[in-house]
Enzyme design. Structure first.
Site, short mmCIF file in Angstrom:
data_model
loop_
_atom_site.label_atom_id
_atom_site.label_comp_id
_atom_site.label_asym_id
_atom_site.label_seq_id
_atom_site.Cartn_x
_atom_site.Cartn_y
_atom_site.Cartn_z
N LYS A 51 -1.05 47.15 114.49
CA LYS A 51 -0.30 47.43 113.26
C LYS A 51 0.45 46.17 112.82
CE LYS A 51 3.62 49.14 116.00
NZ LYS A 51 4.32 50.35 116.49
N TYR A 281 23.04 23.91 103.29
CA TYR A 281 23.97 24.65 102.43
C TYR A 281 25.23 25.07 103.18
CZ TYR A 281 19.95 25.08 99.30
OH TYR A 281 18.88 24.82 98.48
C1 LIG Z 1 4.15 50.26 117.93
C2 LIG Z 1 3.75 51.40 118.78
C3 LIG Z 1 3.21 51.19 120.06
C4 LIG Z 1 3.19 49.84 120.74
O1 LIG Z 1 4.45 49.58 121.34
P1 LIG Z 1 4.69 48.28 122.20
O2 LIG Z 1 6.05 48.44 122.75
O3 LIG Z 1 4.60 47.13 121.25
O4 LIG Z 1 3.62 48.24 123.23
C5 LIG Z 1 2.72 52.28 120.74
N1 LIG Z 1 2.77 53.52 120.20
C6 LIG Z 1 3.31 53.76 118.99
C7 LIG Z 1 3.35 55.15 118.47
C8 LIG Z 1 3.83 52.72 118.24
O5 LIG Z 1 4.39 52.97 117.05
#
Ligand SMILES: *Cc1c(COP(=O)(O)O)cnc(C)c1O
Length: 393
Positions: A51, A281
């Site tokens: 994702k 800045y």
């Molecule tokens: C993002 C996510 C993961 C992965 O989690 P990590 O801690 O990055 O391994 C697994 N399951 C769900 C439902 C998620 O949203």
């Protein structure tokens, strides 16, 4: 390498021909990390969570590398992310789990994408299955305590019953039951035990009600490493496939993981300045003595957090803190009194990388920013070209 290439570039230029600003993604590191995770998780299989454009690393190249290294599944939040993987020709099983009433369930069913289901989507998913004349595949999600999506315990039996009815009608298949953990990165906390108990109960109820599950899954990266009893049939590995540790007190190396992203740029300018030179800045920084400043062409529009405090930058084998405020396009480092600006012109500046050479890591930037390594890599913007190295690049 073309051997007749002109050799007029200054010697301080990086020897590889990288763009002047790049997030370099090491696909060998991704493969290595997936292999490590497979070993830790076996006999459970591995879902590579890609994702958010593969946590900033690029969803498609990471997905391909992870599958080549033996991941069996891909996981994303949004159907749109799953469709992008299919459009790239990836035909592995994909699960998408975060929907709204506006989500395109028909496109997901048509593309053979498994859908996480928190109950409220069932009608819409079934309507999509009817429209596509193809059974939908769902993974029912039980909220075992995180309080985000998922069916609450009191509604579980009813939702399972509805899903089984649709399954009996041939409109869907309940392929999985899953949940998500809240505190697995703090292994000493008791809530994970309670979540696992609730999960086992929910799975048993679904199986008793007639679900023939392909996969039961609850483990994220921290649970992969700290809770073997959470592995079930499938583990969902996100941050760990990118080589970063999900634990505050364990490094990538402690887990035998290799950070896959290096954020680097060619130094834009190095120049001599007097003592008391104000920088960036607000003039919140002034040089202590006469010396040199280096200008790095990466700023908050590239995803470098403006809120960071003295984030580290590696130049020519030394690590310097950012001097003054992070601007939209650039940051400045104080190279000190002994630096020779002429020597550093066109040198490479590395904000974070593998850490193997003693250089800064995403963990260091997370500390300097008061955030977690997940956010540091994920926020690197599309303005920064991704460059892939390693097998399959
Ligand atoms: C993002 C996510 C993961 C992965 O989690 P990590 O801690 O990055 O391994 C697994 N399951 C769900 C439902 C998620 O949203």
């Amino acid at each position: 390498m073309v051997t007749s290439e002109p050799t007029t570039a200054p010697s301080a230029m990086p020897s590889t021909r990288l763009p002047e600003r790049a997030a370099v993604i090491d696909l060998d590191a991704i493969r290595h990390n997936v292999a490590v995770i497979r070993k830790v998780a076996e006999p459970a299989r591995v879902m590579a969570v890609v994702k958010a454009d593969g946590y900033g690393h690029g969803a498609v190249p990471v997905a391909r590398a992870a599958l080549a290294a033996g991941a069996s599944w891909l996981g994303v939040a949004h159907i749109s992310e799953a469709l992008a993987l299919r459009a790239a020709g990836i035909d592995a099983p994909i699960l998408a789990w975060l929907h709204t009433p506006d989500s395109n369930f028909s496109a997901a069913v048509a593309a053979g994408i498994d859908l996480g289901c928190s109950g409220w989507e069932l009608e819409a998913i079934v309507a999509a299955a009817r429209e596509q004349e193809r059974p939908a595949r769902v993974h029912l999600k039980i909220d075992t305590g995180l309080g985000r999506n998922g069916v609450t315990a009191d509604r579980w039996e009813a939702v399972v019953g509805e899903a089984v009815d649709y399954q009996d009608e041939g409109l869907l298949r309940v392929a999985g039951v899953f949940s998500h953990l809240a505190v697995a990165d703090e292994p000493e906390r008791p809530e994970t035990d309670a979540q696992l108990d609730a999960f086992r109960e929910a799975v048993a109820l679904a199986e008793d009600a007639g679900c023939d599950l392909d996969v039961r899954h609850i483990a994220n990266s921290p649970a992969i490493f700290s809770r073997p009893d959470a592995h079930f049939d499938l583990v969902r590995a996100g941050i760990s496939i990118y080589g970063l540790s999900p634990f505050a007190d364990q490094t990538s190396a402690d887990l035998r993981l290799r950070p896959a992203m290096t954020l680097r740029a060619t130094l834009s300018q190095a120049k001599r300045v007097p003592a008391e030179q104000g920088v960036s800045y607000g003039l919140t920084y002034r040089t202590a003595s006469a010396g040199a400043l280096g200008l790095v062409p990466l700023g908050y529009a590239d995803g470098v957090p403006r809120t960071s405090d003295r984030g580290p930058v590696r130049i020519a084998g030394r690590t310097y803190p950012v001097a003054g405020r992070v601007a939209m396009d650039q940051i400045v480092v104080d190279l000190g009194a002994s630096a020779d600006p002429a020597e550093l012109a066109g040198a490479e500046a590395v904000l974070f990388g593998s850490g193997a050479d003693g250089g800064p890591t995403a963990d260091d930037w997370a500390r300097a920013t008061g955030t977690i390594n997940y956010e540091i890599v994920t926020r690197i913007s599309q303005r920064v070209p991704r460059v892939y190295v390693g097998e399959g690049a």
